[in-house]
Write a protein that holds these residues in place. Structure first.
Motif, short mmCIF file in Angstrom:
data_model
loop_
_atom_site.label_atom_id
_atom_site.label_comp_id
_atom_site.label_asym_id
_atom_site.label_seq_id
_atom_site.Cartn_x
_atom_site.Cartn_y
_atom_site.Cartn_z
N GLY A 146 0.82 -1.22 0.00
CA GLY A 146 0.00 0.00 0.00
C GLY A 146 0.85 1.26 0.00
N MET A 147 1.92 1.26 0.78
CA MET A 147 2.82 2.41 0.83
C MET A 147 3.53 2.58 -0.51
N PHE A 148 4.01 1.49 -1.08
CA PHE A 148 4.72 1.60 -2.36
C PHE A 148 3.79 2.04 -3.48
N ARG A 149 2.54 1.57 -3.49
CA ARG A 149 1.58 2.02 -4.51
C ARG A 149 1.33 3.52 -4.39
N ALA A 150 1.17 4.00 -3.17
CA ALA A 150 0.93 5.43 -2.96
C ALA A 150 2.13 6.25 -3.43
N MET A 151 3.32 5.78 -3.15
CA MET A 151 4.52 6.55 -3.51
C MET A 151 4.84 6.48 -5.00
N GLU A 152 4.38 5.46 -5.70
CA GLU A 152 4.57 5.39 -7.16
C GLU A 152 3.90 6.57 -7.85
N LYS A 153 2.84 7.09 -7.25
CA LYS A 153 2.07 8.19 -7.85
C LYS A 153 2.71 9.56 -7.61
N PHE B 291 6.25 9.43 2.76
CA PHE B 291 4.95 8.75 2.71
C PHE B 291 3.98 9.42 3.67
N VAL B 292 4.43 9.70 4.88
CA VAL B 292 3.59 10.32 5.89
C VAL B 292 3.75 11.83 5.79
N ARG B 293 2.63 12.50 5.62
CA ARG B 293 2.63 13.96 5.57
C ARG B 293 1.69 14.48 6.67
N PRO B 294 2.15 14.39 7.91
CA PRO B 294 1.26 14.81 9.00
C PRO B 294 1.05 16.31 9.02
N CYS B 295 -0.10 16.68 9.52
CA CYS B 295 -0.42 18.10 9.64
C CYS B 295 -0.50 18.45 11.12
N PHE B 296 0.59 18.95 11.63
CA PHE B 296 0.65 19.42 13.01
C PHE B 296 1.17 20.86 12.95
N PRO B 297 0.32 21.82 12.57
CA PRO B 297 0.78 23.19 12.34
C PRO B 297 1.55 23.80 13.50
N ARG B 298 1.11 23.54 14.73
CA ARG B 298 1.80 24.14 15.88
C ARG B 298 3.21 23.58 16.06
N LEU B 299 3.44 22.37 15.57
CA LEU B 299 4.72 21.70 15.79
C LEU B 299 5.56 21.61 14.53
N LEU C 217 1.21 5.68 17.37
CA LEU C 217 -0.19 5.30 17.17
C LEU C 217 -0.78 6.06 15.99
N ASP C 218 -0.48 7.34 15.90
CA ASP C 218 -0.97 8.15 14.77
C ASP C 218 -0.38 7.66 13.46
N LEU C 219 0.92 7.34 13.46
CA LEU C 219 1.56 6.88 12.23
C LEU C 219 0.89 5.61 11.70
N ILE C 220 0.54 4.71 12.60
CA ILE C 220 -0.05 3.45 12.17
C ILE C 220 -1.53 3.61 11.84
N ARG C 221 -2.29 4.25 12.72
CA ARG C 221 -3.74 4.37 12.51
C ARG C 221 -4.07 5.33 11.37
N ARG C 222 -3.61 6.54 11.48
CA ARG C 222 -4.02 7.59 10.56
C ARG C 222 -3.28 7.53 9.23
N TYR C 223 -1.98 7.23 9.29
CA TYR C 223 -1.16 7.31 8.08
C TYR C 223 -0.80 5.95 7.49
N LYS C 224 -1.27 4.86 8.12
CA LYS C 224 -1.11 3.50 7.59
C LYS C 224 0.35 3.08 7.46
N SER C 225 1.17 3.48 8.40
CA SER C 225 2.58 3.10 8.38
C SER C 225 2.74 1.59 8.53
N PRO C 226 3.60 0.98 7.70
CA PRO C 226 3.88 -0.44 7.85
C PRO C 226 5.01 -0.72 8.85
N LEU C 227 5.61 0.34 9.38
CA LEU C 227 6.74 0.23 10.30
C LEU C 227 6.43 0.89 11.63
N VAL C 228 7.09 0.41 12.67
CA VAL C 228 7.03 1.10 13.95
C VAL C 228 8.45 1.10 14.52
#
Length: 180
Positions: free
Chosen positions: A11-18, A93-101, A112-123
């Motif tokens: 899933g990550m590789f398919r997204a990054m191919e684009k 792959f992960v483009r989080p939006c944390f404007p304050r940070l 937890l955010d990386l895995i849940r929200r951004y579908k990270s295959p790694l921890v």
């Protein structure tokens, strides 16, 4: 320094191919330098970067390192800038939006955010040793739901991870499991 797969990699590789990127990683980090750089625990280099000799020239200019901190300062932070100066385009792959940070932020502190929200295959392994801003128990529960075999490997490995220089870490995982 990582455990995988939390979820399948395709899933990550398919997204990054684009995306138009000559090299990419899971996350950008701004924590140490203030300048976004790809975190080196997972990097992908496309053919133009490899063919140009840009990696060879980068590593030839760098002295060996002994500690994790030196590896980050001398290699990780400088690699993205080195390749950008040669005209290569980075992405994450992960483009989080944390404007304050956004100026000083390390996304791996929120596994937890990386895995849940951004579908990270790694921890990152450090997420289970108290270096994370999120509860390791909740993270392990999530990994258990997504990949029970990986959760078992983490339970066996995480309590015994030594605090050593990066160059001396040796994986001690059950057969069929390996850090990335």
């Amino acid at each position: 320094s990582c455990y995988a797969p939390v979820r399948p990699f395709p899933g990550m590789f398919r997204a990054m191919e684009k995306r138009r990127a000559d090299f990419w990683g899971l996350t950008f980090n701004r924590q140490r330098s203030g300048t976004p750089h790809l975190q080196s625990f997972f990097l992908v280099f496309r053919r133009p970067v490899l063919d140009a000799g840009a990696l060879e020239s980068f590593f030839a200019e760098r002295p060996e390192h002994a500690t994790r901190s030196e590896a980050i300062d001398r290699f990780e932070i400088q690699l993205t800038a080195h390749l950008r100066r040669r005209g290569f385009v980075p992405d994450a792959f992960v483009r989080p939006c944390f404007p304050r940070l956004r100026h000083k932020f390390n996304p791996t502190t929120r596994p937890l955010d990386l895995i849940r929200r951004y579908k990270s295959p790694l921890v990152k392994a450090k997420a289970f040793t108290g270096e994370s801003s999120q509860a390791p128990e909740r993270l392990l529960d999530l990994v258990e739901r997504l990949n029970p075999d990986l959760a078992t490997a983490i339970r066996l490995e995480a309590p015994s991870r030594p605090a050593q220089p990066v160059s001396t870490l040796e994986p001690r995982l059950p057969a069929g499991m390996r850090p990335c």
